[in-house]
Design a protein around this motif. Structure first.
Motif, mmCIF file in Angstrom:
data_model
loop_
_atom_site.group_PDB
_atom_site.id
_atom_site.type_symbol
_atom_site.label_atom_id
_atom_site.label_comp_id
_atom_site.label_asym_id
_atom_site.label_seq_id
_atom_site.Cartn_x
_atom_site.Cartn_y
_atom_site.Cartn_z
ATOM 1 N N GLY A 112 -3.629 7.914 0.755
ATOM 2 C CA GLY A 112 -3.097 9.473 1.115
ATOM 3 C C GLY A 112 -1.816 9.546 1.509
ATOM 4 O O GLY A 112 -1.194 8.639 1.594
ATOM 5 N N VAL A 113 -1.386 10.729 1.781
ATOM 6 C CA VAL A 113 -0.081 11.079 2.349
ATOM 7 C C VAL A 113 -0.162 11.281 3.867
ATOM 8 O O VAL A 113 -0.735 11.953 4.345
ATOM 9 N N PHE A 114 0.877 10.947 4.634
ATOM 10 C CA PHE A 114 0.906 10.954 5.832
ATOM 11 C C PHE A 114 2.351 11.531 6.354
ATOM 12 O O PHE A 114 3.357 11.049 5.826
ATOM 13 N N LEU A 160 9.172 13.662 7.247
ATOM 14 C CA LEU A 160 8.916 12.278 6.425
ATOM 15 C C LEU A 160 7.569 12.300 6.028
ATOM 16 O O LEU A 160 6.666 12.218 6.663
ATOM 17 N N TYR A 161 7.551 12.072 4.509
ATOM 18 C CA TYR A 161 6.243 11.983 3.841
ATOM 19 C C TYR A 161 6.146 10.341 3.367
ATOM 20 O O TYR A 161 6.866 9.925 2.881
ATOM 21 N N ASP A 200 0.889 -1.233 -0.099
ATOM 22 C CA ASP A 200 0.017 -0.167 -0.011
ATOM 23 C C ASP A 200 0.664 1.132 0.013
ATOM 24 O O ASP A 200 0.333 2.346 -0.180
ATOM 25 N N ILE A 201 2.130 1.159 0.157
ATOM 26 C CA ILE A 201 3.115 2.418 0.172
ATOM 27 C C ILE A 201 3.576 2.658 -1.306
ATOM 28 O O ILE A 201 4.141 1.798 -1.737
ATOM 29 N N LEU A 202 3.471 3.673 -1.614
ATOM 30 C CA LEU A 202 3.772 4.053 -3.096
ATOM 31 C C LEU A 202 5.252 4.440 -2.914
ATOM 32 O O LEU A 202 5.887 4.317 -3.823
#
Length: 91
Positions: free
Chosen positions: A71-73, A64-65, A48-50
């Protein structure tokens, strides 16, 4: 699950009472495993992490993104997350 890397981050909480307002910093850790990334309150499956990126802010630390399919965390870090990002990209 195999632990690949750890990255400390800071959670800032604003505390307000009738006299004052202050920011309280709480140290937490991101854990990168071969199948998942775990924070204090969330778990992200690796698929799930792009991407993971980093931007410096001020003279020390930065953001850190974590770019995910949901979405973006963002996470406030005081130390460079280069090794953490390399471990993610190599996984």
């Amino acid at each position: 699950m195999k632990l690949l890397a750890e990255q400390p981050y800071i959670k800032v909480t604003r505390v307000v009472n009738s006299i004052e307002q202050k920011d309280v910093e709480e140290e937490r850790v991101l854990y990168l495993y071969d199948e998942t990334l775990v924070t204090e309150h969330r778990q992200f499956p690796i698929q799930d992490i792009l991407d993971i990126s980093y931007r410096t802010v001020g003279s020390s630390g930065g953001l850190l993104y974590l770019h995910t399919i949901k979405g973006v965390f963002s996470y406030t870090v005081k130390t460079s997350p280069e090794a953490f990002i390399r471990a993610f990209k190599g996984a």
